[in-house]
Design an enzyme around this catalytic site. Sequence first.
Site, PDB file in Angstrom:
ATOM      1  CD  GLN A 280      -3.074  -0.889   0.502  1.00  0.00           C
ATOM      2  OE1 GLN A 280      -3.161   0.027  -0.258  1.00  0.00           O
ATOM      3  NE2 GLN A 280      -4.071  -1.767   0.518  1.00  0.00           N
ATOM      4  CD  GLU A 330      -0.241 -11.617  -4.625  1.00  0.00           C
ATOM      5  OE1 GLU A 330      -1.172 -10.767  -3.897  1.00  0.00           O
ATOM      6  OE2 GLU A 330      -0.012 -11.183  -5.847  1.00  0.00           O
ATOM      7  CB  CYS A 405      -8.734   0.448  -4.145  1.00  0.00           C
ATOM      8  SG  CYS A 405      -8.577  -0.865  -5.341  1.00  0.00           S
TER       9      CYS A 405
HETATM   10  C1  LIG Z   1      -5.019  -4.572  -3.615  1.00  0.00           C
HETATM   11  S1  LIG Z   1      -3.876  -5.639  -3.523  1.00  0.00           S
HETATM   12  C2  LIG Z   1      -3.906  -6.108  -1.876  1.00  0.00           C
HETATM   13  C3  LIG Z   1      -2.618  -6.467  -1.193  1.00  0.00           C
HETATM   14  C4  LIG Z   1      -2.748  -6.825   0.574  1.00  0.00           C
HETATM   15  N1  LIG Z   1      -3.695  -7.030   1.113  1.00  0.00           N
HETATM   16  C5  LIG Z   1      -2.164  -5.527   1.149  1.00  0.00           C
HETATM   17  O1  LIG Z   1      -2.937  -4.705   1.700  1.00  0.00           O
HETATM   18  O2  LIG Z   1      -0.930  -4.886   0.657  1.00  0.00           O
HETATM   19  C6  LIG Z   1      -4.391  -6.686  -4.223  1.00  0.00           C
HETATM   20  C7  LIG Z   1      -3.415  -7.995  -4.348  1.00  0.00           C
HETATM   21  O3  LIG Z   1      -4.027  -9.050  -5.200  1.00  0.00           O
HETATM   22  C8  LIG Z   1      -3.185  -9.733  -6.272  1.00  0.00           C
HETATM   23  N2  LIG Z   1      -4.155 -10.330  -7.117  1.00  0.00           N
HETATM   24  C9  LIG Z   1      -4.532  -9.744  -8.252  1.00  0.00           C
HETATM   25  N3  LIG Z   1      -5.478 -10.734  -8.820  1.00  0.00           N
HETATM   26  C10 LIG Z   1      -5.488 -11.995  -8.053  1.00  0.00           C
HETATM   27  C11 LIG Z   1      -6.099 -13.130  -8.126  1.00  0.00           C
HETATM   28  N4  LIG Z   1      -6.955 -13.264  -9.055  1.00  0.00           N
HETATM   29  N5  LIG Z   1      -5.844 -14.208  -7.167  1.00  0.00           N
HETATM   30  C12 LIG Z   1      -5.085 -13.732  -5.990  1.00  0.00           C
HETATM   31  N6  LIG Z   1      -4.209 -12.537  -6.050  1.00  0.00           N
HETATM   32  C13 LIG Z   1      -4.322 -11.687  -6.891  1.00  0.00           C
HETATM   33  C14 LIG Z   1      -2.222  -8.748  -6.734  1.00  0.00           C
HETATM   34  O4  LIG Z   1      -1.141  -9.117  -7.355  1.00  0.00           O
HETATM   35  C15 LIG Z   1      -2.131  -7.787  -5.171  1.00  0.00           C
HETATM   36  O5  LIG Z   1      -0.936  -8.043  -4.507  1.00  0.00           O
END
Ligand SMILES: C[S@@+](CC[C@H](N)C(=O)[O-])C[C@H]1O[C@@H](n2cnc3c(N)ncnc32)[C@H](O)[C@@H]1O
Length: 454
Positions: A280, A330, A405
């Site tokens: 973040q 992830e 978000c």
């Molecule tokens: C908004 S970020 C949230 C990360 C974490 N919760 C944080 O607060 O740092 C979304 C995360 O989901 C991962 N992501 C995107 N699509 C995904 C999927 N289909 N399955 C698993 N992870 C995914 C991205 O790589 C990213 O790290």
Amino acid sequence: MLKEISIEKIVNGGEGMGHIDGFPVFVPMSVPGDELEIQLISKKKSYGRGIIKKIIKPGEERIDFPKFTEEDFHGCNFAMLSYEAQLKYKMLLVSDVMKKIGGVSDAYILPIIGSDKEINYRNKVIEPFAYGQNGEIITGMFKRRSHEIFQIDKNMLSSDLSNEVINKVKKILNKNKNISVYNEKFHKGILRHIMTRTNSQNEAMLVLIINAKKIPDEVFALLKEVYEEMDQVKSVYISLNDKRTNVALGNSQKHLFGQRTLQENIKGIDFSISPTSFFQINLEQTKKLYEVGISYFNNIQDKCIVDAFAGIGTIGMILSKEAKQVYSMEIVEKTVADGLRTAKRNNITNVEFICGDVNRKIQELMKDEKTIDAVIFDPPRKGIEEETLRTLSSHKIEELVYISCNPSTFARDSKILIEEGYVLEKIQPLDLFPQTSHIELVGKFTLNKSEVTE
Ligand SMILES: C[S@@+](CC[C@H](N)C(=O)[O-])C[C@H]1O[C@@H](n2cnc3c(N)ncnc32)[C@H](O)[C@@H]1O
């Protein structure tokens, strides 16, 4: 053609809206109450878009009224509003989409949590290189709907250290004049983007993204000079990107100097962050976000919890202090590797890292009949697949916490969860991105008791 317009409200996406001859027109960087002279730049069947040419009379909430373009405000589409007004409109935008898309009333929406830091909060920045008017090397931002770049000496959102590192790199480049800037039209030249990450210890990671298959000597010398002269620069990488693409980082990140990762501490856990990992961008607000999200679980002790869309596993590892078992899901392999490294360094043994698509992996856990008491979701802007949302209640998962978000996809997904028997108890909006129209929020859902005992 120039037209006059009075701005009536701010709509989803952050643009102001008014009417010309009964026809809705959207105007970026406009404020309710503004009386403007605008140039119409597009006209569709049911609406038009225009850009401000002159402010005849500013709306009450407008600040810096001689300024009105995104360039004036470093690309920030809400920076022409006072901070108080930014928060007010974010609340209105959440309430609007929740009603229109989710069918949820305002009663469930808590007052937005504002940010103490209104500027200089970004811990990650990527800026493209270009040549300035006098042939000097500049970095900055793309002008609206253009490939032209405008220079920013001190980006208002970036941390001070990030601005310092970027300015240092530019100073050496303009002194030596031995490295060319990438030209996307001809796919020639070396320097594409500069990326910095900074942490709360005032340490920086520098990543130079270049159009090359191997590292040219003069690029190596440039980065060596920055690393040796700036104590705060703790980690240096080169990212090789010789593709014709708009994606900044290349597939190959070469570690050159210092540490491989930057460290950040949240709730007593030291997290390791690589160039490609999601982390973040506003640390202080992120701490509040996690606190709210975690406080939404009725009880963590002895629970098995899925941290879905986990990034480097921040939330899951904080939960692991009390939970029985955490599954951290992830999709990006390098990000999972950062999570594993963090868990090892912090002696965390009850988090299982699962690399793959949440929409598949969560089904696999259910098929294997693993206990799942609760899930915390934090998906990217597109939200969660409908099929995933529809299977949660049949597995009697009692509690869901949903960090988002993007209020529009959150509202769409909430509607599905409610149809599946979940009760939306509350929504907490937070401002993680001051000066922009972006909004973060946390929702709490519990499975209707009758669905549990069925
Ligand atoms: C908004 S970020 C949230 C990360 C974490 N919760 C944080 O607060 O740092 C979304 C995360 O989901 C991962 N992501 C995107 N699509 C995904 C999927 N289909 N399955 C698993 N992870 C995914 C991205 O790589 C990213 O790290």
